[in-house]
Design an enzyme around this catalytic site. Structure first.
Site, PDB file in Angstrom:
ATOM      1  N   ARG A  71     -36.559   4.049 -62.427  1.00  0.00           N
ATOM      2  CA  ARG A  71     -36.946   3.696 -63.797  1.00  0.00           C
ATOM      3  C   ARG A  71     -35.942   4.208 -64.821  1.00  0.00           C
ATOM      4  O   ARG A  71     -35.733   3.584 -65.865  1.00  0.00           O
ATOM      5  CB  ARG A  71     -38.372   4.187 -64.083  1.00  0.00           C
ATOM      6  CG  ARG A  71     -39.414   3.453 -63.248  1.00  0.00           C
ATOM      7  CD  ARG A  71     -40.818   3.956 -63.517  1.00  0.00           C
ATOM      8  NE  ARG A  71     -41.079   5.254 -62.953  1.00  0.00           N
ATOM      9  CZ  ARG A  71     -41.614   5.473 -61.754  1.00  0.00           C
ATOM     10  NH1 ARG A  71     -41.943   4.466 -60.973  1.00  0.00           N
ATOM     11  NH2 ARG A  71     -41.843   6.702 -61.328  1.00  0.00           N
ATOM     12  N   GLU A 108     -44.017  16.416 -59.335  1.00  0.00           N
ATOM     13  CA  GLU A 108     -45.466  16.443 -59.517  1.00  0.00           C
ATOM     14  C   GLU A 108     -46.227  16.034 -58.260  1.00  0.00           C
ATOM     15  O   GLU A 108     -47.235  16.616 -57.942  1.00  0.00           O
ATOM     16  CB  GLU A 108     -45.901  15.554 -60.704  1.00  0.00           C
ATOM     17  CG  GLU A 108     -47.356  15.849 -61.071  1.00  0.00           C
ATOM     18  CD  GLU A 108     -47.985  14.871 -62.041  1.00  0.00           C
ATOM     19  OE1 GLU A 108     -47.348  13.889 -62.453  1.00  0.00           O
ATOM     20  OE2 GLU A 108     -49.160  15.099 -62.369  1.00  0.00           O
TER      21      GLU A 108
HETATM   22  P1  AMP Z   1     -41.244  15.843 -62.265  1.00  0.00           P
HETATM   23  O1  AMP Z   1     -40.034  16.051 -61.421  1.00  0.00           O
HETATM   24  O2  AMP Z   1     -42.452  16.568 -61.728  1.00  0.00           O
HETATM   25  O3  AMP Z   1     -40.964  16.179 -63.722  1.00  0.00           O
HETATM   26  O4  AMP Z   1     -41.613  14.303 -62.186  1.00  0.00           O
HETATM   27  C1  AMP Z   1     -40.892  13.360 -62.915  1.00  0.00           C
HETATM   28  C2  AMP Z   1     -40.484  12.182 -62.097  1.00  0.00           C
HETATM   29  O5  AMP Z   1     -41.556  11.705 -61.306  1.00  0.00           O
HETATM   30  C3  AMP Z   1     -40.078  11.020 -62.956  1.00  0.00           C
HETATM   31  O6  AMP Z   1     -39.019  10.345 -62.304  1.00  0.00           O
HETATM   32  C4  AMP Z   1     -41.318  10.159 -63.055  1.00  0.00           C
HETATM   33  O7  AMP Z   1     -40.974   8.798 -62.934  1.00  0.00           O
HETATM   34  C5  AMP Z   1     -42.180  10.595 -61.894  1.00  0.00           C
HETATM   35  N1  AMP Z   1     -43.527  11.065 -62.293  1.00  0.00           N
HETATM   36  C6  AMP Z   1     -44.045  12.281 -62.057  1.00  0.00           C
HETATM   37  N2  AMP Z   1     -45.303  12.384 -62.470  1.00  0.00           N
HETATM   38  C7  AMP Z   1     -45.598  11.169 -63.011  1.00  0.00           C
HETATM   39  C8  AMP Z   1     -46.758  10.628 -63.644  1.00  0.00           C
HETATM   40  N3  AMP Z   1     -47.884  11.341 -63.798  1.00  0.00           N
HETATM   41  N4  AMP Z   1     -46.714   9.343 -64.077  1.00  0.00           N
HETATM   42  C9  AMP Z   1     -45.582   8.622 -63.934  1.00  0.00           C
HETATM   43  N5  AMP Z   1     -44.463   9.069 -63.353  1.00  0.00           N
HETATM   44  C10 AMP Z   1     -44.460  10.328 -62.887  1.00  0.00           C
END
Ligand code: AMP
Length: 183
Positions: A71, A108
């Site tokens: 994305r 996440e």
């Molecule tokens: P993080 O590394 O935990 O900050 O997660 C961010 C990455 O995971 C990004 O590339 C987002 O596209 C995806 N992502 C994580 N959590 C979500 C969420 N709740 N909704 C949409 N995309 C998420």
């Protein structure tokens, strides 16, 4: 576009993102509330407002725009085009054909690895990194380590949505982080 889809006059970019963004409970795993921005990206004025906002915020501070697969590519390509810069692709494992550096990290809803070509970033270049959502900051942190490993400097991070409870901003506290909407 029919009349019911028309962007209300004087709507801010924040209001547009909130109006068009979809919320998907229990995706991709039970307990995760997934913020789906595909309807936002599908809306021309919304996409333009988001990209313009990043370009304006970081104007004059970056030489390249890096996007995180997949994305982040949408935002990075548009922002790079709008600012006459090039794109760096930060990719999932096994996608880049030449020599890469890899970084594994927690995010996440799981663990992932990202890769970048060792020679895609000229030494000392300032790189703006874009993605759709900031959650724990694991993804952007890994992308930053990769860009630094290949000789770049981090101009900052831009995300459309920040999930404020998940600590991403704190994890990235050494960097300039711009989010358009925080939940
Ligand atoms: P993080 O590394 O935990 O900050 O997660 C961010 C990455 O995971 C990004 O590339 C987002 O596209 C995806 N992502 C994580 N959590 C979500 C969420 N709740 N909704 C949409 N995309 C998420």
């Amino acid at each position: 576009m029919n009349e019911s889809n028309a962007v209300p006059a004087a709507e801010t970019v924040q209001e547009t993102i909130e109006r068009l963004g979809a919320v998907v409970p229990d995706y991709p795993k039970p307990g995760i509330v997934f913020r789906d921005l595909t309807p936002v990206f599908a809306d021309g004025p919304a996409l333009r407002a988001i990209v313009d906002s990043f370009v304006r915020t970081f104007e004059g501070t970056f030489d390249y725009v890096a996007g995180i697969e997949a994305r982040g590519f949408l935002l990075a390509a548009a922002a790079a085009y709008a600012s006459d810069r090039g794109v760096i692709t930060v990719r999932k494992p096994g996608k880049l054909p030449r020599r890469v550096y890899s970084e594994s990290y927690g995010m996440e809803y799981g663990r992932n690895t990202l890769e970048v070509h060792v020679d895609d970033v000229p030494a000392g270049s300032r790189v703006l990194i874009l993605d759709d959502v900031l959650a724990t900051g694991g993804t952007l942190g890994a992308a930053a380590r990769l860009i630094q490993k290949v000789g770049g400097e981090i101009a900052g991070f831009g995300v459309v949505l920040e999930l404020g409870d998940l600590g991403g901003r704190q994890a990235l506290k050494d960097y300039d982080v711009t989010s358009l909407v925080t939940y």
